[in-house]
Enzyme design. Structure first.
Site, PDB file in Angstrom:
ATOM      1  N   GLU A 186       0.712  -1.199  -0.006  1.00 44.56           N
ATOM      2  CA  GLU A 186       0.023  -0.010   0.002  1.00 44.56           C
ATOM      3  C   GLU A 186       0.964   1.476   0.163  1.00 44.56           C
ATOM      4  O   GLU A 186       0.567   2.276  -0.713  1.00 44.56           O
ATOM      5  CB  GLU A 186      -1.142  -0.047   1.325  1.00 44.56           C
ATOM      6  CG  GLU A 186      -2.073   0.826   1.192  1.00 44.56           C
ATOM      7  CD  GLU A 186      -3.139   0.625   2.093  1.00 44.56           C
ATOM      8  OE1 GLU A 186      -3.705  -0.406   1.930  1.00 44.56           O
ATOM      9  OE2 GLU A 186      -3.636   1.374   2.809  1.00 44.56           O
ATOM     10  N   GLU A 202     -15.830 -11.315   4.053  1.00 40.70           N
ATOM     11  CA  GLU A 202     -14.950 -11.023   2.966  1.00 40.70           C
ATOM     12  C   GLU A 202     -14.097 -12.370   2.516  1.00 40.70           C
ATOM     13  O   GLU A 202     -13.954 -12.534   1.451  1.00 40.70           O
ATOM     14  CB  GLU A 202     -13.783 -10.112   3.756  1.00 40.70           C
ATOM     15  CG  GLU A 202     -12.486 -10.019   2.781  1.00 40.70           C
ATOM     16  CD  GLU A 202     -11.512  -9.311   3.753  1.00 40.70           C
ATOM     17  OE1 GLU A 202     -11.125  -8.027   3.453  1.00 40.70           O
ATOM     18  OE2 GLU A 202     -11.012  -9.681   4.772  1.00 40.70           O
ATOM     19  N   GLU A 230       2.105   1.706  -3.395  1.00 39.92           N
ATOM     20  CA  GLU A 230       0.798   2.032  -4.189  1.00 39.92           C
ATOM     21  C   GLU A 230       0.503   3.627  -4.025  1.00 39.92           C
ATOM     22  O   GLU A 230       0.381   4.417  -4.978  1.00 39.92           O
ATOM     23  CB  GLU A 230      -0.436   1.451  -3.799  1.00 39.92           C
ATOM     24  CG  GLU A 230      -1.655   1.634  -4.674  1.00 39.92           C
ATOM     25  CD  GLU A 230      -3.105   0.994  -4.024  1.00 39.92           C
ATOM     26  OE1 GLU A 230      -2.937   0.350  -3.329  1.00 39.92           O
ATOM     27  OE2 GLU A 230      -3.874   1.388  -4.804  1.00 39.92           O
ATOM     28  N   LYS A 232     -15.491 -10.285   8.352  1.00 37.10           N
ATOM     29  CA  LYS A 232     -14.253 -11.053   7.830  1.00 37.10           C
ATOM     30  C   LYS A 232     -14.708 -12.291   7.019  1.00 37.10           C
ATOM     31  O   LYS A 232     -14.185 -12.959   6.274  1.00 37.10           O
ATOM     32  CB  LYS A 232     -13.195 -11.218   8.711  1.00 37.10           C
ATOM     33  CG  LYS A 232     -12.401 -10.019   9.129  1.00 37.10           C
ATOM     34  CD  LYS A 232     -11.131  -9.805   8.197  1.00 37.10           C
ATOM     35  CE  LYS A 232     -10.617  -8.536   8.240  1.00 37.10           C
ATOM     36  NZ  LYS A 232      -9.858  -8.137   7.084  1.00 37.10           N
ATOM     37  N   GLU A 286     -14.003 -12.244  -5.358  1.00 39.98           N
ATOM     38  CA  GLU A 286     -12.448 -11.814  -5.530  1.00 39.98           C
ATOM     39  C   GLU A 286     -11.275 -12.673  -4.920  1.00 39.98           C
ATOM     40  O   GLU A 286     -10.060 -12.510  -5.106  1.00 39.98           O
ATOM     41  CB  GLU A 286     -12.194 -10.221  -5.146  1.00 39.98           C
ATOM     42  CG  GLU A 286     -13.143  -9.399  -5.809  1.00 39.98           C
ATOM     43  CD  GLU A 286     -14.374  -8.998  -5.118  1.00 39.98           C
ATOM     44  OE1 GLU A 286     -14.753  -9.872  -4.083  1.00 39.98           O
ATOM     45  OE2 GLU A 286     -15.192  -8.102  -5.436  1.00 39.98           O
ATOM     46  N   CYS A 324     -10.247  -2.441  14.944  1.00 40.74           N
ATOM     47  CA  CYS A 324     -10.711  -3.587  15.054  1.00 40.74           C
ATOM     48  C   CYS A 324     -10.651  -4.206  16.492  1.00 40.74           C
ATOM     49  O   CYS A 324     -11.393  -5.306  16.751  1.00 40.74           O
ATOM     50  CB  CYS A 324      -9.498  -4.677  14.349  1.00 40.74           C
ATOM     51  SG  CYS A 324      -9.605  -4.442  12.724  1.00 40.74           S
ATOM     52  N   CYS A 356      -8.319  -2.423   4.169  1.00 42.50           N
ATOM     53  CA  CYS A 356      -8.414  -3.599   5.028  1.00 42.50           C
ATOM     54  C   CYS A 356      -9.608  -4.053   5.971  1.00 42.50           C
ATOM     55  O   CYS A 356      -9.670  -5.257   6.206  1.00 42.50           O
ATOM     56  CB  CYS A 356      -7.260  -3.686   5.909  1.00 42.50           C
ATOM     57  SG  CYS A 356      -6.691  -2.176   6.664  1.00 42.50           S
ATOM     58  N   SER A 400      -7.581   1.682  -1.939  1.00 42.90           N
ATOM     59  CA  SER A 400      -6.321   0.762  -2.292  1.00 42.90           C
ATOM     60  C   SER A 400      -6.814  -0.545  -2.982  1.00 42.90           C
ATOM     61  O   SER A 400      -7.902  -1.134  -2.541  1.00 42.90           O
ATOM     62  CB  SER A 400      -5.521   0.495  -1.103  1.00 42.90           C
ATOM     63  OG  SER A 400      -4.778  -0.185  -1.274  1.00 42.90           O
TER      64      SER A 400
HETATM   65 FE1  HC1 Z   1      -8.225  -5.973  11.549  1.00 46.78          FE
HETATM   66 FE2  HC1 Z   1      -6.548  -6.180   9.831  1.00 46.78          FE
HETATM   67  S1  HC1 Z   1      -6.394  -4.648  11.518  1.00 46.78           S
HETATM   68  S2  HC1 Z   1      -8.876  -5.478   9.424  1.00 46.78           S
HETATM   69  O1  HC1 Z   1      -8.962  -4.497  11.972  1.00 46.78           O
HETATM   70  O2  HC1 Z   1      -6.081  -4.807   8.485  1.00 46.78           O
HETATM   71  O3  HC1 Z   1     -10.473  -8.179  11.749  1.00 46.78           O
HETATM   72  O4  HC1 Z   1      -7.102  -7.062  14.204  1.00 46.78           O
HETATM   73  O5  HC1 Z   1      -6.772  -8.700  11.023  1.00 46.78           O
HETATM   74  O6  HC1 Z   1      -7.057  -8.455   7.643  1.00 46.78           O
HETATM   75  O7  HC1 Z   1      -3.763  -7.279  10.253  1.00 46.78           O
HETATM   76  C1  HC1 Z   1      -9.481  -7.358  11.754  1.00 46.78           C
HETATM   77  C2  HC1 Z   1      -7.681  -6.718  13.224  1.00 46.78           C
HETATM   78  C3  HC1 Z   1      -7.107  -7.582  11.060  1.00 46.78           C
HETATM   79  C4  HC1 Z   1      -6.977  -7.420   8.456  1.00 46.78           C
HETATM   80  C5  HC1 Z   1      -4.750  -6.936   9.758  1.00 46.78           C
END
Ligand code: HC1
Length: 568
Positions: free
Chosen positions: A278, A360, A281, A357, A365, A502, A298, A318
């Protein structure tokens, strides 16, 4: 301050606080259900009633400000009888499924029933038979268990401002649900799970994926690897009765080994990798006139939110996949090659503080390895449950260390789970890459803390870069509206869906409040400060990954495995 009489004792409390808060300050416990310390007062459950001398009716202590000279009783036959009657009315419309309820053990209603000696359900039981909503990979909504406290609707409307859950109908027919009886998958729900985090009962909760993890662990043909998100190490101990802010990284690794995972790896490794990709990027967009400001990608609830609400701004997001998904893609490519294990036999489990998550990991993708990159996602709460099923005594575990190479990380990654952490981690790397100079003080305090929107300007060898950080989608909305109106002069924006980042995710241990968020945040900064390497580009395992496999940031292999475009 004001003086008033509490249960026959003269006490002094700060002016302007409620009877409930005043009682707590003086060690007097008043029961609550609809009340939540971070939320506006709703006063619709009435279990917090007290007697105020001179007033005919009982007063809701959560909604009554202490006045000088007031005489308040929190325990009397009338109060006990009233609370018991309220509980009886709730029970008469609540399924008696406590033994098999996911909240068995931490249900606030059940705790009240025990405290108030509710040994029978009087009167006729009239429970609903409304359909369950299992339409998303993340959440299950069981409207039959809803006690209409309104906490979920409050967080959905006034914190996340997503406005998905509403109060419908009136009186005994009230239902808290998406519009027109729709399922969560039919509306613009981002699956952040903040509703589940504040629900006092089992009316909305994470979809439980423990069975699929046991099946993989019990399958001798599967090589099962696990990754752990940054925020989990500063919260998992709460599942075992330890205070918020307890750092349990080493014990967490031991616990996962005891469950039988073949390798215990770390999402922090790919958090460092995310910074490399990133950060480059950002530099690439600055050089080539790409879409700016760049926005982080993220947080899957945030990505889903921008897809629903600001699709025209998606080019600013991103192209980096989240660390969770970068990990999955590498586990089934780089690690597969290094270990000689067929990716079809590798099963990747993530332990995440987040319900989104789960969604996700199932996005189309997310199969760059030729397989679904992450096979199963457990929240911190599910990790607590699976460890209890396995009889792991978390408190007495010895510390253990993550496996090599996908378990090596830096302090920059450790703060990813905190609002402002991704930005701070990125600045540590971008500064050194651009200026070629060593960054002596790695702590960017301007982007730390729980303020909703934070801004900072960083000097990169003569170029001023203005950055912004927002957490909670209500704050994200304010930044997006500025951007849409052409009034945002930022270069880089970090957005985390959940309040606090998070560490305040919808899958974290119950009882998350701003006070708890602060303790977890402070713990994450302590993890960072205690590590010898605090910059992602100094991670030796990342350097090796580039040397052996990816070649360089933004390479063709990187693009194939680690980047995507959200098109909605
Ligand atoms: Fe997160 Fe991440 S910080 S998004 O908050 O970018 O869930 O902890 O795992 O993928 O590393 C959550 C936390 C996590 C991702 C990272």
């Amino acid at each position: 301050t004001v003086n008033f009489n509490l249960n026959g004792r003269e006490v002094t409390v700060p002016a302007g606080i409620t009877i409930l808060e005043a009682a707590r300050l003086h060690g007097v416990k008043i029961p609550t259900l609809c009340h939540h310390p971070d939320q506006r007062v709703k006063a619709n459950c009435r279990v917090c009633v007290v007697e105020v001398e001179g007033q005919k009716n009982l007063a809701a202590s959560c909604a009554t400000t202490v006045a000088a000279g007031m005489k308040v009783k929190t325990n009397s036959p009338r109060i006990r009888e009233t609370v018991q009657t309220i509980l009886e009315l709730i029970f008469a419309n609540h399924p008696q499924e406590c033994l098999t309820c996911i909240r068995n053990g931490n249900c606030e209603l059940r705790r009240l029933a025990a405290d108030y000696g509710m040994l029978e359900v009087k009167g006729e039981m009239v429970t609903d038979a409304l359909p369950l909503d299992t339409s998303t990979p993340s959440l299950v909504r069981n409207p039959n268990k809803c006690i209409k406290c309104g906490r979920c609707a409050e967080v959905c409307h006034h914190v996340q401002e997503t406005g998905v859950l509403y109060s419908h109908f009136r009186s005994v027919d009230v239902q808290v649900a998406p519009e027109y009886g729709k399922y969560l998958s039919d509306v613009a729900c981002v699956l952040c799970g903040q509703c589940a985090a504040v629900c006092p009962v089992g009316a909305i909760h994470e979809k439980d994926d423990i069975a699929s993890v046991w099946a993989a662990l019990d399958d001798p043909g599967k090589h099962v690897v696990v990754q752990v998100a940054p925020a989990v190490r500063v919260s998992i101990a709460e599942e075992f009765g330890q205070p918020p802010g307890t750092i349990a990284t080493g014990r967490l690794v031991s616990a996962l080994r005891k469950l039988g995972f073949d390798r215990v790896f770390d999402t922090d490794f790919t958090a460092d990798l995310t910074i490399m990709e990133e950060g480059h990027e950002l530099l690439h967009r600055l050089k080539t006139g790409g879409a700016l400001p760049l926005m982080t990608s993220c947080s899957p609830g945030w990505v889903k939110y921008i897809e629903h609400n600001y699709p025209e701004l998606l080019p600013h997001v991103s192209t980096c996949k989240s660390p969770q998904q970068m990990f999955g893609a590498l586990a089934k490519s780089y690690y597969s090659q290094k270990s000689g294990i067929d990716p079809a036999d590798i099963f990747v489990v993530s332990i995440m503080p987040c319900t989104a998550k789960k969604f996700e990991s199932q996005r189309p993708e997310m199969n760059a390895s030729g397989h679904q990159d992450v096979d199963a996602v457990l929240t911190t709460r599910e990790l607590g449950r699976i460890l209890k099923q396995a009889g792991v005594d978390f408190a007495t575990l010895e510390d253990d260390a993550f496996d090599d190479p996908l378990g090596i990380s830096t302090g920059a990654a450790a703060i990813f789970g905190v609002t402002g952490g991704v930005m701070e981690a990125a600045l540590r790397t971008v500064y050194e890459v651009v200026t070629g100079q060593e960054l002596a003080d790695v702590e960017f305090t301007a982007v730390r803390g729980l303020e909703g929107i934070k801004e900072a300007t960083v000097d990169l060898a003569g170029t001023s870069v203005k950055v912004a950080v927002a957490h909670g989608l209500g704050n994200a909305r304010r930044i997006m509206d500025l951007l849409r109106a052409g009034q945002a002069d930022y270069t880089f924006i970090e957005i985390m869906c959940c309040p606090g980042g998070c560490i305040g995710g919808g899958g974290q241990p119950y009882g998350t409040t701003n006070a708890v968020r602060r303790q977890r945040i402070e713990a994450a900064y302590r993890v960072d400060a205690g590590l010898a390497i605090r910059k992602s580009h100094h991670n030796p395992a990342i350097a090796k990954l580039y040397e052996e496999f990816l070649r360089h940031p933004l390479s063709e292999t990187s693009h194939h495995l680690l980047h995507t475009r959200y098109k909605n």
